[in-house]
Write an enzyme that holds these catalytic residues in place. Structure first.
Site, PDB file in Angstrom:
ATOM      1  N   GLY A 190      57.237  31.092  30.959  1.00  0.00           N
ATOM      2  CA  GLY A 190      58.275  31.963  31.033  1.00  0.00           C
ATOM      3  C   GLY A 190      59.784  31.247  31.705  1.00  0.00           C
ATOM      4  O   GLY A 190      60.660  31.638  31.740  1.00  0.00           O
TER       5      GLY A 190
ATOM      6  N   HIS B  40      44.297  35.014  32.224  1.00  0.00           N
ATOM      7  CA  HIS B  40      45.731  34.655  32.258  1.00  0.00           C
ATOM      8  C   HIS B  40      46.135  34.558  33.852  1.00  0.00           C
ATOM      9  O   HIS B  40      45.657  35.202  34.617  1.00  0.00           O
ATOM     10  CB  HIS B  40      46.603  35.707  31.453  1.00  0.00           C
ATOM     11  CG  HIS B  40      48.038  35.348  31.327  1.00  0.00           C
ATOM     12  ND1 HIS B  40      48.864  35.217  32.249  1.00  0.00           N
ATOM     13  CD2 HIS B  40      48.535  34.823  29.944  1.00  0.00           C
ATOM     14  CE1 HIS B  40      50.018  34.583  31.503  1.00  0.00           C
ATOM     15  NE2 HIS B  40      49.854  34.462  30.562  1.00  0.00           N
TER      16      HIS B  40
ATOM     17  N   GLU C 113      48.740  35.486  35.060  1.00  0.00           N
ATOM     18  CA  GLU C 113      49.256  36.553  35.704  1.00  0.00           C
ATOM     19  C   GLU C 113      48.257  37.499  36.218  1.00  0.00           C
ATOM     20  O   GLU C 113      48.380  38.229  37.161  1.00  0.00           O
ATOM     21  CB  GLU C 113      50.153  37.184  34.788  1.00  0.00           C
ATOM     22  CG  GLU C 113      51.552  36.543  34.590  1.00  0.00           C
ATOM     23  CD  GLU C 113      52.271  36.385  33.241  1.00  0.00           C
ATOM     24  OE1 GLU C 113      51.890  37.306  32.467  1.00  0.00           O
ATOM     25  OE2 GLU C 113      53.084  35.860  33.084  1.00  0.00           O
TER      26      GLU C 113
ATOM     27  N   ASN D 117      51.281  36.799  23.027  1.00  0.00           N
ATOM     28  CA  ASN D 117      50.871  37.639  24.290  1.00  0.00           C
ATOM     29  C   ASN D 117      52.410  38.462  24.410  1.00  0.00           C
ATOM     30  O   ASN D 117      53.213  38.189  24.955  1.00  0.00           O
ATOM     31  CB  ASN D 117      50.459  36.902  25.204  1.00  0.00           C
ATOM     32  CG  ASN D 117      50.343  37.564  26.810  1.00  0.00           C
ATOM     33  OD1 ASN D 117      50.146  38.624  26.488  1.00  0.00           O
ATOM     34  ND2 ASN D 117      50.127  36.683  27.670  1.00  0.00           N
TER      35      ASN D 117
ATOM     36  N   GLU E 158      47.782  26.540  29.745  1.00  0.00           N
ATOM     37  CA  GLU E 158      48.982  27.184  30.281  1.00  0.00           C
ATOM     38  C   GLU E 158      49.382  26.858  31.777  1.00  0.00           C
ATOM     39  O   GLU E 158      49.233  27.422  32.596  1.00  0.00           O
ATOM     40  CB  GLU E 158      48.670  28.629  30.216  1.00  0.00           C
ATOM     41  CG  GLU E 158      48.617  29.124  28.791  1.00  0.00           C
ATOM     42  CD  GLU E 158      49.183  30.506  28.594  1.00  0.00           C
ATOM     43  OE1 GLU E 158      49.947  30.608  27.759  1.00  0.00           O
ATOM     44  OE2 GLU E 158      49.018  31.594  29.484  1.00  0.00           O
TER      45      GLU E 158
ATOM     46  N   LYS F 212      52.293  40.953  26.395  1.00  0.00           N
ATOM     47  CA  LYS F 212      52.446  41.367  28.046  1.00  0.00           C
ATOM     48  C   LYS F 212      52.578  42.780  28.234  1.00  0.00           C
ATOM     49  O   LYS F 212      52.465  43.501  27.275  1.00  0.00           O
ATOM     50  CB  LYS F 212      53.367  40.491  28.894  1.00  0.00           C
ATOM     51  CG  LYS F 212      53.182  38.952  28.534  1.00  0.00           C
ATOM     52  CD  LYS F 212      53.865  38.009  29.673  1.00  0.00           C
ATOM     53  CE  LYS F 212      53.550  36.454  29.323  1.00  0.00           C
ATOM     54  NZ  LYS F 212      54.033  35.675  30.354  1.00  0.00           N
TER      55      LYS F 212
ATOM     56  N   SER G 206      56.205  28.595  27.213  1.00  0.00           N
ATOM     57  CA  SER G 206      57.517  28.306  26.750  1.00  0.00           C
ATOM     58  C   SER G 206      57.484  27.428  25.341  1.00  0.00           C
ATOM     59  O   SER G 206      58.409  26.785  25.206  1.00  0.00           O
ATOM     60  CB  SER G 206      58.292  27.368  28.043  1.00  0.00           C
ATOM     61  OG  SER G 206      58.625  28.088  28.971  1.00  0.00           O
TER      62      SER G 206
HETATM   63  C1  PEP Z   1      52.260  33.186  28.610  1.00  0.00           C
HETATM   64  O1  PEP Z   1      52.363  33.998  29.409  1.00  0.00           O
HETATM   65  O2  PEP Z   1      51.101  33.336  27.941  1.00  0.00           O
HETATM   66  C2  PEP Z   1      53.174  32.461  27.808  1.00  0.00           C
HETATM   67  C3  PEP Z   1      53.001  31.312  27.242  1.00  0.00           C
HETATM   68  O3  PEP Z   1      54.402  32.834  28.164  1.00  0.00           O
HETATM   69  P1  PEP Z   1      55.900  32.080  27.635  1.00  0.00           P
HETATM   70  O4  PEP Z   1      55.819  31.730  26.209  1.00  0.00           O
HETATM   71  O5  PEP Z   1      56.907  33.018  27.789  1.00  0.00           O
HETATM   72  O6  PEP Z   1      56.114  30.953  28.367  1.00  0.00           O
END
Ligand code: PEP
Length: 251
Positions: free
Chosen positions: A172, A94, A96, A8, A166, A10, A213
């Site tokens: 993040g 997601h 976000e 992703n 998630e 973003k 992460s």
């Molecule tokens: C995400 O936003 O879907 C995600 C998994 O981000 P990160 O790997 O940076 O935590």
């Protein structure tokens, strides 16, 4: 067992950076076998990245879509439009989008239904916020998000569906949950799916991912979990060397 790794990107990369990264990855991952890799660039980069990936083993996904097929919906993008530029997958719900763009469970459900109806593979994201976790509501939140996103959806199509666990507070942060927790939550998600789809016995076709992460150091510990069918990767997918080393470690 074959695993799925979804990137992703973003709103992190320019058009040029997206195309350059796709070129490097399609070169580095020429020989991947078994595992599925999906890149999800921003909307403007979908077409050129799709052109780079054509003929490679890497699939193209979008980060969002709208539930209507066409019409007066300024700023929205339909499933059919995503398919026209080569998308086979789409991230839906997601955190976000839920937390910044105000997307509700009802909107997420309409998007999942529209994606499935169009033949796109939805990557449905679910996850608890830190406060919900502290209040002991994690499993309940996850189960409700899964239920409200899938209830009443044409079950025969459920074979093409990913659900990504998630945890919102982990995304993040650089600090993933323990792999055992990803496994446990995958079981919770599977149980909700089994309860929803009892008559059709297709719940087993739903594949559960972990995201939050994931990086080069921890990816294999997640993929070793029997009910974790893959990972959704944000930050660690933005550098070709890191992301391709994560995937090559699986081959
Ligand atoms: C995400 O936003 O879907 C995600 C998994 O981000 P990160 O790997 O940076 O935590």
């Amino acid at each position: 067992m074959p695993k799925t790794i979804i990137a992703n990107w973003k709103m992190s990369l320019s058009l040029k950076e997206s195309v350059d990264l796709a070129k490097k990855l399609s070169r580095d991952l020429r020989s991947i076998t078994g595992h599925a890799v999906v890149l999800c660039p921003s909307f403007p980069a979908l077409l050129p990245v799709g052109q780079v990936l054509a003929g490679s083993k890497i699939a193209l996904g979008a980060q969002d879509m709208f539930w209507e097929t066409h019409g007066a919906y300024t700023g929205e993008v339909a499933a059919g439009m995503l398919q026209e530029v080569g998308c086979t997958h789409v991230i839906i719900g997601h955190s976000e989008r839920r937390n910044i763009a105000g997307e509700t469970d009802a909107m997420v459900r309409k998007k999942v239904a529209a994606a499935i109806a169009a033949g796109l593979t939805p990557i449905l994201c679910v996850g608890e916020k830190f406060q919900e976790r502290q209040e002991g509501l994690k499993d309940h939140v996850i189960a409700e998000q899964v239920r409200s996103a899938l209830e009443g959806i044409a079950i025969s199509s459920a074979a093409k569906l990913y659900i990504a666990y998630e945890p919102v507070w982990v995304i993040g942060s650089g600090q993933a949950v323990e792999p055992e927790e990803a496994q446990y939550t995958a079981e919770v998600i599977r149980q909700v799916a089994v309860d929803l789809f009892t008559e059709y016995n297709s719940a087993s076709a739903i594949r559960v991912l972990y995201g939050g992460s994931v990086d080069a150091a921890n990816i294999t510990s997640f993929l070793r979990q029997p009910d974790v069918h893959g990972v959704l990767v944000g930050g660690a997918s933005l550098k070709a060397e890191t992301f391709s080393s994560m995937i090559q470690a699986l081959v």
